[in-house]
Design an enzyme around this catalytic site. Structure first.
Site, PDB file in Angstrom:
ATOM      1  N   LEU A 259       0.848  -1.192   0.000  1.00 37.19           N
ATOM      2  CA  LEU A 259       0.000   0.000   0.000  1.00 37.19           C
ATOM      3  C   LEU A 259       0.883   1.241   0.000  1.00 37.19           C
ATOM      4  O   LEU A 259       1.659   1.462   0.929  1.00 37.19           O
ATOM      5  CB  LEU A 259      -0.930  -0.012   1.210  1.00 37.19           C
ATOM      6  CG  LEU A 259      -1.828  -1.260   1.352  1.00 37.19           C
ATOM      7  CD1 LEU A 259      -2.822  -1.082   2.496  1.00 37.19           C
ATOM      8  CD2 LEU A 259      -2.555  -1.560   0.050  1.00 37.19           C
ATOM      9  N   ALA A 260       0.747   2.061  -1.059  1.00 34.22           N
ATOM     10  CA  ALA A 260       1.629   3.224  -1.220  1.00 34.22           C
ATOM     11  C   ALA A 260       0.891   4.404  -1.829  1.00 34.22           C
ATOM     12  O   ALA A 260       1.480   5.212  -2.550  1.00 34.22           O
ATOM     13  CB  ALA A 260       2.816   2.846  -2.095  1.00 34.22           C
TER      14      ALA A 260
ATOM     15  N   HIS B 238      49.278  17.219  -5.334  1.00 34.39           N
ATOM     16  CA  HIS B 238      48.623  18.462  -4.929  1.00 34.39           C
ATOM     17  C   HIS B 238      47.910  19.142  -6.100  1.00 34.39           C
ATOM     18  O   HIS B 238      48.446  19.224  -7.199  1.00 34.39           O
ATOM     19  CB  HIS B 238      49.635  19.486  -4.382  1.00 34.39           C
ATOM     20  CG  HIS B 238      50.829  18.899  -3.727  1.00 34.39           C
ATOM     21  ND1 HIS B 238      50.873  18.608  -2.392  1.00 34.39           N
ATOM     22  CD2 HIS B 238      52.040  18.526  -4.225  1.00 34.39           C
ATOM     23  CE1 HIS B 238      52.060  18.097  -2.091  1.00 34.39           C
ATOM     24  NE2 HIS B 238      52.781  18.030  -3.185  1.00 34.39           N
TER      25      HIS B 238
ATOM     26  N   GLY C 162      -9.413   4.544   2.963  1.00 33.89           N
ATOM     27  CA  GLY C 162      -9.042   3.589   3.987  1.00 33.89           C
ATOM     28  C   GLY C 162      -8.227   2.428   3.441  1.00 33.89           C
ATOM     29  O   GLY C 162      -8.163   2.187   2.234  1.00 33.89           O
TER      30      GLY C 162
END
Length: 458
Positions: free
Chosen positions: A11-12, A365, A83
């Site tokens: 469920l998303a 460097h 729901g």
């Protein structure tokens, strides 16, 4: 435990308004990965034959992020959120009678395969396996109602009596049931409750009234079933999860200077006697050999590091390989496609991209080495730049073994510098250099007669 095929419903569809974000809630990251991805990955590890993702708010973005990575997903739209029961009802035409159906949640990211295996094993024939947890403070959660010790139903907080609100065993929402049963129960749901919603939890009472058994299982750790509704909960869950990972690594022999200041956002393989200082982030696929030392503030993403490598503070390495006994940093950066062979050295403020530094070679460097093949025992002087881009295309620089490149040199690609050549400091190389050749291109030094230093105007 059933031998039937397993179908997982994730469920998303929730908007996640308390996140105050345009990003769908389930796409917010935890440990470097969207919450819903954790859940899908867990479902795949269970051997699910089918995964149904119920989506709603931000569905286009959700599909854009997940569809390519998870091709087998079955996308199910919940256009209106009414729901959890209503959400699962949207999958009715997808579910099969002969399979088991497991319900998971995209905002409960840390549920483990081990806990779910226990849940699947506990599901009785014709009944329901239900994941519950006991909390000292169950405020806001649906309570587990038992009769004679058996689970008989779930009552939501807003529908609970004062006596029911004293119950400390709560519903996590995660359950498993047979396809033929869950389809029948979903068809019987109503929204006659304080919320006016279709509660998935109502199927527990339906099963009990049919004389079906409901077996409750509790997770190994409470964090497994903690959901996320706002950024504070997400941040707390992140720290809990990172602490668990840190403790696991400590027990496996990795030295972490401070387990509360370490982040793992992916998969990590390591050898023996690895030492990691504070505020280090490991992302993606990271492999460290034996006796690797990582200084504070480093970020490693999708890297393979050989034995006895020392990475000094604030070094960033991404999509790169570093061979044994090499040293990096502080403040070095290896961008994608970089490779260091054995005993190489990349020092402070050196950046590499799509470049290989040969065995025993050094760039100490303030240099940029891009699209370069650099041989063994090469010295790259401070301020050296491989000029690899002409405004439209990238070009390669080839440097042979035993080359010495003086400070502040520019190597304008495409260019090849032969074995043993020497480049004088301040030289701009625009043509190939032969083996053993010494070149220098800076202008002759001369004094300016009668020159005086300017004086500030008052």
């Amino acid at each position: 435990m059933s031998n039937r095929a397993l179908s997982v419903v994730v469920l998303a569809a929730g908007k996640g308004s308390r996140m105050f974000s345009t990003l769908p809630k389930v796409l917010h990251p935890l440990a470097g990965k969207a919450m819903v991805q954790h859940v899908i990955d867990t479902a795949m590890r269970l051997g699910a034959s089918r995964i149904h993702l119920v989506y709603g708010h931000g569905g286009e973005l959700l599909r854009e992020r997940l569809a390519r990575q998870y091709a087998p997903l079955n996308w199910v739209l919940q256009a209106e959120q009414r729901g959890t029961g209503h959400a699962v009802q949207q999958t009715l035409t997808c579910l099969r009678d002969e399979e088991d159906v497991l319900i998971l949640y995209g905002d409960v990211p840390l549920i483990s395969p081990d806990t779910l295996q226990c849940l699947l094993a506990a599901r009785p024939q014709g009944g329901i396996g239900l994941l519950t947890v006991t909390l000292d403070n169950p405020e806001g959660y649906g309570r587990i109602v038992r009769l004679n010790g058996e689970v008989a139903g779930i009552v939501e907080q807003k529908d609970a009596s004062e006596q029911q609100r004293q119950i400390k065993e709560i519903n996590t929402g995660i359950l498993v049931a047979g396809g033929e049963d869950i389809k029948r129960w979903l068809g019987q749901l109503t929204n006659k409750n304080a919320q006016g919603e279709f509660y998935l939890t109502d199927i527990i009472a339906m099963a009990w009234h049919e004389g079906r058994k409901i077996n409750a299982v509790q997770p190994t750790r409470q964090t497994e079933v903690e959901g996320v509704n706002n950024r504070l909960q997400l941040a707390r869950l992140e720290r809990l999860f990172q602490r668990e990972q840190a403790e696991r690594l400590l027990l496996a022999g990795v030295m972490l200077s401070d387990p509360d200041r370490f982040d793992l956002r992916g998969e990590f393989r390591h050898g023996q006697d690895v030492s990691i200082d504070t505020n280090v982030i490991l992302e993606g696929q990271v492999t460290l050999g034996d006796r690797v030392i990582i200084g504070t503030g480093c970020v490693l993403k999708n890297v393979v590091i050989g034995d006895d490598v020392i990475i000094s503070p604030y070094t960033v390495i991404e999509d790169a390989r570093v061979a044994a006994r090499s040293t990096l940093g502080p403040f070095a950066r290896l961008r994608p496609g970089s490779e260091l062979e054995e005993d190489a050295h990349v020092g402070n403020f050196v950046e590499m991209k799509q470049a290989r530094l040969g065995k025993g070679s050094k760039a100490g460097h303030l240099s940029y080495l891009g699209d370069a093949e650099i041989g063994a025992q090469v010295n790259i002087g401070a301020g050296t730049i491989t000029c690899n881009y002409d405004g439209a295309n990238k070009h390669k620089t080839h440097i042979g073994d035993d080359v010495f490149v003086g400070s502040d040199s520019q190597l304008v690609a495409p260019v090849t510098i032969g074995r043993g050549a020497t480049i004088g400091a301040g030289t701009t190389v625009t043509r190939d250099v032969a083996e053993g050749e010494m070149i220098i291109s800076r202008i002759r030094q001369f004094p300016l007669a009668n020159w005086t230093r300017p004086v500030k105007k008052k």
